[in-house]
Structures are given as structure tokens and as C-alpha cells.
Scaffold this active site. Structure first.
Site, PDB file in Angstrom:
ATOM      1  N   TYR A   1       4.881  -7.567  -5.756  1.00 38.60           N
ATOM      2  CA  TYR A   1       6.029  -7.513  -4.849  1.00 38.60           C
ATOM      3  C   TYR A   1       6.384  -8.922  -4.341  1.00 38.60           C
ATOM      4  O   TYR A   1       7.559  -9.266  -4.225  1.00 38.60           O
ATOM      5  CB  TYR A   1       5.752  -6.569  -3.676  1.00 38.60           C
ATOM      6  CG  TYR A   1       5.336  -5.173  -4.096  1.00 38.60           C
ATOM      7  CD1 TYR A   1       5.923  -4.567  -5.208  1.00 38.60           C
ATOM      8  CD2 TYR A   1       4.360  -4.458  -3.414  1.00 38.60           C
ATOM      9  CE1 TYR A   1       5.545  -3.293  -5.609  1.00 38.60           C
ATOM     10  CE2 TYR A   1       3.977  -3.184  -3.812  1.00 38.60           C
ATOM     11  CZ  TYR A   1       4.561  -2.613  -4.915  1.00 38.60           C
ATOM     12  OH  TYR A   1       4.183  -1.361  -5.319  1.00 38.60           O
TER      13      TYR A   1
ATOM     14  N   ILE B   1       5.001   3.792  -7.781  1.00 39.53           N
ATOM     15  CA  ILE B   1       5.107   3.029  -9.030  1.00 39.53           C
ATOM     16  C   ILE B   1       3.702   2.902  -9.609  1.00 39.53           C
ATOM     17  O   ILE B   1       2.742   2.642  -8.881  1.00 39.53           O
ATOM     18  CB  ILE B   1       5.745   1.635  -8.812  1.00 39.53           C
ATOM     19  CG1 ILE B   1       5.731   0.830 -10.125  1.00 39.53           C
ATOM     20  CG2 ILE B   1       5.079   0.851  -7.702  1.00 39.53           C
ATOM     21  CD1 ILE B   1       6.582  -0.420 -10.079  1.00 39.53           C
ATOM     22  N   ALA B   2       3.586   3.143 -10.891  1.00 37.42           N
ATOM     23  CA  ALA B   2       2.265   3.006 -11.534  1.00 37.42           C
ATOM     24  C   ALA B   2       2.446   2.803 -13.033  1.00 37.42           C
ATOM     25  O   ALA B   2       3.390   3.301 -13.642  1.00 37.42           O
ATOM     26  CB  ALA B   2       1.414   4.248 -11.281  1.00 37.42           C
TER      27      ALA B   2
ATOM     28  N   GLU C   1       5.754   0.544   1.166  1.00 34.37           N
ATOM     29  CA  GLU C   1       4.445   0.360   1.802  1.00 34.37           C
ATOM     30  C   GLU C   1       3.407   0.157   0.716  1.00 34.37           C
ATOM     31  O   GLU C   1       3.507   0.768  -0.350  1.00 34.37           O
ATOM     32  CB  GLU C   1       4.012   1.600   2.596  1.00 34.37           C
ATOM     33  CG  GLU C   1       4.767   1.840   3.868  1.00 34.37           C
ATOM     34  CD  GLU C   1       5.847   2.875   3.658  1.00 34.37           C
ATOM     35  OE1 GLU C   1       5.748   3.632   2.671  1.00 34.37           O
ATOM     36  OE2 GLU C   1       6.805   2.915   4.448  1.00 34.37           O
TER      37      GLU C   1
ATOM     38  N   ASN D   1      -4.544  -3.598  -1.769  1.00 29.48           N
ATOM     39  CA  ASN D   1      -3.970  -3.546  -3.121  1.00 29.48           C
ATOM     40  C   ASN D   1      -3.371  -4.908  -3.496  1.00 29.48           C
ATOM     41  O   ASN D   1      -2.155  -5.117  -3.498  1.00 29.48           O
ATOM     42  CB  ASN D   1      -2.916  -2.439  -3.210  1.00 29.48           C
ATOM     43  CG  ASN D   1      -2.536  -2.119  -4.646  1.00 29.48           C
ATOM     44  OD1 ASN D   1      -2.807  -2.900  -5.555  1.00 29.48           O
ATOM     45  ND2 ASN D   1      -1.904  -0.979  -4.857  1.00 29.48           N
TER      46      ASN D   1
END
Ligand code: COA
Length: 211
Positions: free
Chosen positions: A155, A109-110, A143, A148
């Protein structure tokens, strides 16, 4: 409705690869996305596009940090190459998952660096969770690098919990990965949280979806 969620198509791959390049120290091999889209029946990928309509503002300006005085302005910067001409539907973020039995594993995801902090990462994650529910998965797992903090905060905001650490998981710098799991997707608690977060996000930004 300037933002639109779509399933990723082959046509999107160059823009996705560009965002990936700007976002990660390790990138996937060049043909991975094509293979994922064409051959991996367990994979689902989505993109978010910026699509200004009549009356919508033009593409958002790059962040202040990216504007530098001449001659430094001639050097490329992360974010520099994104310039969506008005009326196009540039890809500005993407995400994907693999459905493995009753687990949906977020593979990537970005959001484009120039467009972070506007809720688009959350929109992508909420959509991936919704997609996992629709595919009858029971949990979502992923993960994330220990360092990060932004992704971990995202999350955690969505209710993911740390379940363990995979040591030296990332081969570029031997960094550990934190393994995170959602609550059971079918639980009332998860569904209520998802609905509430979607409603909250809808107060911040507007989007349409073809998913
Ligand atoms: C992680 C990523 C997708 C988040 O996307 P984003 O669009 O910037 O995030 P959002 O604006 O949707 O923010 C959602 C939540 O993330 C967290 N977050 C976002 N930016 C943050 C920051 N600078 N510092 C701390 N937390 C942050 C917050 O919890 C935020 O919720 P809030 O808006 O209520 O504070 C984006 O930073 C990114 O592309 N990073 C590079 C790629 C990457 O690391 N992917 C994850 C791999 S596991």
C-alpha cells in the site's frame, strides 16, 4: 498473456474461498461472496486468473519451501491444493471494494500463497484504484493488520498513507488495524503515479483485462 483480470462471478467463489482460507486467519461466512455479488450494489469484486495460451509457460511451480521429502510431502501445505491444469483459467488472486459516497473501501485482497511476489497483488491493487477512479470515488481507504508488513509495504508503494489506528480491530487476536488512505484520486499526482506504476509493472508481467 498468461494473466487476466475479470469481474468476479459466482462460478469463481469456490476458488476465491480457497485462496481466502490460505491467506487469512479470519474468513468471511460461507455465503458472503454470493451475497456480495448478488445483492450488494455498492460492491465490486475482481479476480486475476492464470490462463496459459499456446507458447506460454505451464503454471508456475510451487515455491521451493513447499517441496518436502516423502513422507512429509503427503501432508497438506498452504498452496498444496492449487494445481491449474494447462488450458484452464484458475483464479489465483482476488480483491474487492465497496463504494461508499466518494470513498472506495478495499474490503479484501489476496494472492494465492504459491504465486506471491510476482506483482499480482500490485496488479490487483492498481486495478481496484483504477476501478475506484472510474466510479468517481475520490479516495481509497483500507484497514490492515499492524503486523502485516507485506501488505503495508504494497500500500505504501502505491502512495497510501497511515491515517490512524483502530485498536483491537481484529477479533481473533485483538490486533490493531492501521487505517490507510490514498491521495485524492482526481489529483494529477495520483493519476501520474498510477500510470507510472502500471507501466513499471507491465515490464514485469503481462496481462489482459475484461474489466
Ligand atoms: C498482500 C498480498 C496481496 C501481496 O501480493 P503479492 O502478489 O505477493 O505482492 P506483489 O508481488 O505484487 O508485491 C507488491 C509489493 O508488495 C510488497 N511486498 C511483496 N512481497 C513482499 C515481501 N515478502 N516483503 C516485503 N514487501 C513485500 C513490496 O512493496 C512489493 O513491491 P516490489 O515488488 O516492488 O518490492 C499477498 O501477500 C497476500 O495475499 N497476503 C495475504 C492476504 C493479505 O494479507 N491481504 C491484505 C489484507 S489487508
Amino acid at each position: 498473456m498468461p494473466y487476466r483480470l475479470d469481474a468476479m462471478t459466482l462460478r469463481d467463489i469456490p476458488e476465491v474461498i480457497e485462496i481466502e482460507r490460505l491467506s487469512f486467519s479470519m474468513t468471511w461466512p460461507a455465503n458472503s461472496y454470493k451475497r456480495e455479488l448478488e445483492q450488494n450494489r455498492l460492491a465490486r469484486y475482481i479476480v486475476v486468473r492464470y490462463e496459459p495460451g499456446p507458447g506460454d509457460p505451464p503454471p508456475p511451480p510451487r515455491p521451493r519451501e513447499a517441496r518436502r521429502p516423502f513422507p512429509l510431502s503427503l501432508l497438506p501445505l498452504p498452496g498444496e491444493r492449487w494445481a491449474a491444469p494447462e488450458g484452464t483459467d484458475a483464479v489465483i488472486g482476488y480483491g474487492g471494494l465497496w463504494l461508499m459516497m466518494d470513498e472506495a473501501h478495499v474490503t479484501s485482497i489476496a494472492v494465492h500463497p504459491a504465486l506471491r511476489g510476482r506483482g499480482l497483488g500490485e496488479l490487483l491493487m492498481l486495478s481496484l484504484c483504477q476501478m475506484a477512479m472510474d466510479l468517481n470515488a475520490r479516495w481509497v481507504t483500507l484497514e490492515v493488520r499492524v503486523s502485516n508488513n507485506v501488505a503495508r509495504a504494497l500500500y505504501e508503494k502505491l502512495g497510501f498513507r497511515q491515517a490512524g489506528v483502530r485498536q483491537r480491530y481484529y477479533t481473533d487476536n485483538n490486533e490493531d488495524a492501521v487505517v490507510m488512505w490514498s491521495d485524492e484520486l482526481r489529483s494529477a499526482e495520483f493519476r501520474e503515479r498510477l500510470a507510472a506504476q502500471k507501466a513499471e509493472l507491465a515490464r514485469r508481467l503481462t496481462w489482459t483485462s475484461t474489466l
